[in-house]
Design a protein around this motif. Structure first.
Motif, PDB file in Angstrom:
ATOM      1  N   UNK A  65      -8.421  11.185   9.432  1.00 33.68           N
ATOM      2  CA  UNK A  65      -9.620  10.610   8.824  1.00 33.68           C
ATOM      3  C   UNK A  65      -9.341  10.246   7.380  1.00 33.68           C
ATOM      4  N   UNK A  66      -9.463   8.965   7.112  1.00 33.17           N
ATOM      5  CA  UNK A  66      -9.328   8.512   5.727  1.00 33.17           C
ATOM      6  C   UNK A  66     -10.688   7.994   5.297  1.00 33.17           C
ATOM      7  N   UNK A  67     -11.337   8.717   4.377  1.00 32.22           N
ATOM      8  CA  UNK A  67     -12.692   8.336   4.020  1.00 32.22           C
ATOM      9  C   UNK A  67     -12.751   7.034   3.227  1.00 32.22           C
ATOM     10  N   UNK A  75      -6.150  15.426   7.965  1.00 30.36           N
ATOM     11  CA  UNK A  75      -5.526  15.374   9.274  1.00 30.36           C
ATOM     12  C   UNK A  75      -5.835  16.704   9.942  1.00 30.36           C
ATOM     13  N   UNK A  76      -6.625  16.666  10.994  1.00 30.77           N
ATOM     14  CA  UNK A  76      -7.000  17.908  11.671  1.00 30.77           C
ATOM     15  C   UNK A  76      -6.270  17.980  13.006  1.00 30.77           C
ATOM     16  N   UNK A  77      -5.595  19.086  13.227  1.00 30.06           N
ATOM     17  CA  UNK A  77      -4.849  19.260  14.476  1.00 30.06           C
ATOM     18  C   UNK A  77      -5.445  20.397  15.295  1.00 30.06           C
ATOM     19  N   UNK A  78      -4.969  20.521  16.505  1.00 28.21           N
ATOM     20  CA  UNK A  78      -5.373  21.616  17.406  1.00 28.21           C
ATOM     21  C   UNK A  78      -6.883  21.710  17.578  1.00 28.21           C
ATOM     22  N   UNK A  79      -7.525  20.610  17.817  1.00 28.35           N
ATOM     23  CA  UNK A  79      -8.970  20.656  18.021  1.00 28.35           C
ATOM     24  C   UNK A  79      -9.255  21.019  19.472  1.00 28.35           C
ATOM     25  N   UNK A  80      -9.845  22.175  19.674  1.00 30.03           N
ATOM     26  CA  UNK A  80     -10.126  22.698  21.016  1.00 30.03           C
ATOM     27  C   UNK A  80      -8.903  22.540  21.929  1.00 30.03           C
ATOM     28  N   UNK A  81      -7.740  22.872  21.412  1.00 26.22           N
ATOM     29  CA  UNK A  81      -6.512  22.580  22.146  1.00 26.22           C
ATOM     30  C   UNK A  81      -6.339  23.474  23.366  1.00 26.22           C
ATOM     31  N   UNK A 117     -17.766   2.478   3.950  1.00 28.53           N
ATOM     32  CA  UNK A 117     -17.070   1.215   4.033  1.00 28.53           C
ATOM     33  C   UNK A 117     -15.572   1.495   3.957  1.00 28.53           C
ATOM     34  N   UNK A 118     -14.819   0.854   4.824  1.00 29.44           N
ATOM     35  CA  UNK A 118     -13.374   0.961   4.746  1.00 29.44           C
ATOM     36  C   UNK A 118     -12.881   2.371   5.071  1.00 29.44           C
ATOM     37  N   UNK A 119     -13.509   3.009   6.027  1.00 29.79           N
ATOM     38  CA  UNK A 119     -12.975   4.310   6.410  1.00 29.79           C
ATOM     39  C   UNK A 119     -12.147   4.149   7.681  1.00 29.79           C
ATOM     40  N   UNK A 120     -11.238   5.055   7.873  1.00 32.12           N
ATOM     41  CA  UNK A 120     -10.290   4.920   8.970  1.00 32.12           C
ATOM     42  C   UNK A 120     -10.319   6.187   9.811  1.00 32.12           C
ATOM     43  N   UNK A 121     -10.582   6.027  11.095  1.00 30.88           N
ATOM     44  CA  UNK A 121     -10.582   7.185  11.977  1.00 30.88           C
ATOM     45  C   UNK A 121      -9.589   6.948  13.098  1.00 30.88           C
ATOM     46  N   UNK A 122      -8.674   7.882  13.255  1.00 30.14           N
ATOM     47  CA  UNK A 122      -7.718   7.772  14.341  1.00 30.14           C
ATOM     48  C   UNK A 122      -7.756   9.057  15.144  1.00 30.14           C
ATOM     49  N   UNK A 136       0.833  -1.207   0.000  1.00 31.04           N
ATOM     50  CA  UNK A 136       0.000   0.000   0.000  1.00 31.04           C
ATOM     51  C   UNK A 136       0.864   1.253   0.000  1.00 31.04           C
ATOM     52  N   UNK A 137       0.484   2.180  -0.822  1.00 30.60           N
ATOM     53  CA  UNK A 137       1.243   3.429  -0.914  1.00 30.60           C
ATOM     54  C   UNK A 137       1.027   4.304   0.302  1.00 30.60           C
ATOM     55  N   UNK A 138       1.887   5.224   0.481  1.00 31.51           N
ATOM     56  CA  UNK A 138       1.758   6.131   1.616  1.00 31.51           C
ATOM     57  C   UNK A 138       0.611   7.116   1.346  1.00 31.51           C
ATOM     58  N   UNK A 139      -0.189   7.322   2.360  1.00 35.52           N
ATOM     59  CA  UNK A 139      -1.321   8.236   2.173  1.00 35.52           C
ATOM     60  C   UNK A 139      -0.879   9.656   2.501  1.00 35.52           C
ATOM     61  N   UNK A 140      -1.192  10.567   1.638  1.00 36.84           N
ATOM     62  CA  UNK A 140      -0.900  11.959   1.963  1.00 36.84           C
ATOM     63  C   UNK A 140      -2.163  12.605   2.501  1.00 36.84           C
TER      64      UNK A 140
END
Lengths: 114, 378
Positions: free
Chosen positions: B74-76, B30-36, B59-64, B1-5
């Protein structure tokens, strides 16, 4: 004040929304802020709430608060006109079918010609 | 699998539009500083609930999410949709918050979406479910969404703080939307509305209707506001009342306004009880105020009200490669934010021209050519 704001808006609506370069984007972000908060007084530079100072220090496209609430409604109940007064409600009479139809039609023609 | 940007973003603002557009365009974000900087940092309960909802539909979405919840990856996946789905929206935001992105997501799903949503049906922050029925659905029809498939049934109402409402939503899939030239706002020909009460006296509903009519009657005779009095199991868990109004014009535009009054959701419930429960705004005032809000929306002009600007722009941008032209009143902050997100994700920029004679704004755009790729062609 409102007139002046609307004039400003007319000139650079595109810039206001999208921003052009780094310099204009900063002002446009401020203008948007002004719009929503009815131009908070510019004179008291000294006392600024924490959020605002952060806003000014951040450079970039939309330098506003990055954690603003995601909300589509923006109605403020406190700033309503008194629609019971005759002058106020008569001012939008032509937007209703009970008003002057020719004026209502004119409104659309004029803008479509543009 | 290729690297996801990942597309890097900051903060929790416009979370719904960002997640929605990321999913539609399959752009990992990639969302940063959420209510930081908050005392309680990280994602809010409704934001997590929204992510779970997206997870359910795709289907096949990835949430970290990182430990503190300030960083989200978030990878949709592919939008599947499907029936027999249930989602508990929680009580931190109303169902309207979830419906706004959900509707667009459903249109581009593989299968017709049938989902039961539980939570708060009416509150003052988000558009109420009545507004979706009266205004949002006709707006979707403008863009070529088949009207037979769109359904929203209010099984029970729930207001804050404890919710307990339930709605059944059906969203058909479309191959693609149709671009629209929509600048004729027409004249208001009738005003309709609905007043509801849950776990309070029926009289409050009548008071709201009476007060609202009082404002409109000088301008228009054709005003009818229905009443919806919910009892027992249909009334949710909290007392409250509210009203939603819609003005229909001769050219088929709908301008809406709605509000709800109920006890605030308190994190500190003991506090509220200590203060002997704050008084709610009297029903008559609510009716009068909301009627004024509607008149103000009408005064602004445009084919939609300020609440629907964001959705309107999204629909325009998601059209096939064709020109859409719409007229709105003064741009709302939410509308402006949406325009920016549209440019960032879909690479669609609107031509925005003010129309000084009427105080409205005309927007034109070239659709992004969005097509429903997962739907089976017939």
């Amino acid at each position: 004040l409102v007139e002046r704001a609307s004039k400003k808006q007319n000139i650079n609506l595109m810039q206001l929304v999208y921003g052009k370069s780094a310099s204009t984007s900063n002002t446009s972000a401020n203008e948007v802020k002004d719009d929503s908060e009815n131009e908070e007084s510019d004179e008291d530079e000294f006392f600024k709430p924490k959020g605002q100072r952060v806003k000014n220090s951040i450079e970039g496209l939309d330098g506003g608060n990055i954690n603003t609430e995601d909300c589509s409604k923006s109605t403020k109940f406190s700033e309503l006109k008194n629609w019971k007064e005759e002058e106020v409600y008569e001012s939008i009479r032509d937007r209703f079918v009970t008003g002057d139809w020719s004026k209502g039609a004119l409104r659309n023609q004029m803008s479509e010609a543009k | 699998m290729g690297k996801i940007t990942y597309k890097r973003l900051k903060g929790s603002q416009n979370m719904r539009q960002r997640l929605l557009l990321a999913t539609l365009k399959s752009t990992p974000v990639l969302i940063e500083d959420i209510h930081a900087d908050d005392t309680l940092p990280g994602l809010r309960p409704h934001e997590i609930s929204l992510l779970r909802l997206f997870e359910k539909l795709t289907d096949d979405c990835l949430i970290e999410i990182n430990e503190t919840g300030t960083k989200l990856k978030y990878k949709p996946g592919i939008i599947v949709g499907g029936s027999h789905l249930v989602h508990d929206c929680g009580v931190s935001r109303a169902i309207g918050y979830f419906l706004e992105p959900l509707i667009l997501l459903g249109l581009f799903a593989r299968k017709t979406l049938v989902i039961i949503l539980k939570g708060i049906t009416n509150d003052s922050k988000d558009p109420s479910v009545d507004t979706f029925l009266s205004t949002t659905f006709p707006l979707l029809k403008r863009f070529g969404v088949p009207s037979e498939g769109l359904k929203l049934e209010i099984k029970s109402r729930g207001v804050s703080p404890h919710g307990g409402g339930e709605v059944h939503l059906t969203i058909p899939t479309v191959q693609h939307l149709t671009a629209t030239m929509w600048t004729d706002e027409g004249m208001v020909k009738r005003i309709r509305g609905e007043a509801f009460t849950t776990r309070v006296s029926v009289q409050l509903g009548n008071e709201m209707i009476y007060a609202a009519r009082g404002i409109f009657n000088r301008l228009l005779p054709d005003v009818y506001i229905a009443s919806d009095y919910r009892k027992r199991s249909e009334a949710g868990n909290s007392p409250g009342y509210g009203i939603s109004l819609v003005a229909e014009t001769t050219s088929g535009c709908c301008i809406s306004a709605d509000t709800t009054v109920s006890y605030p959701r308190g994190d500190e419930e003991e506090d509220i009880e200590g203060e002997e429960k704050k008084e709610l705004i009297p029903a008559a005032d609510v009716g009068e105020k909301l009627a004024s809000v509607l008149l103000e929306e009408i005064e602004k002009g445009g084919v939609v009200d300020s609440t629907h600007q964001g959705l309107l722009f999204l629909l325009c941008a998601l059209c096939p490669k064709d020109v859409s032209k719409v007229r709105v009143g003064k741009l709302s902050p939410y509308g402006i934010e949406t325009l920016r997100e549209i440019r960032d994700f879909l690479d669609v920029q609107f031509v925005i021209k003010p129309d000084p004679s009427t105080g409205t704004v005309i927007l034109k755009c070239w659709g992004s050519g969005m097509k429903n790729l997962s739907r089976k062609t017939t």
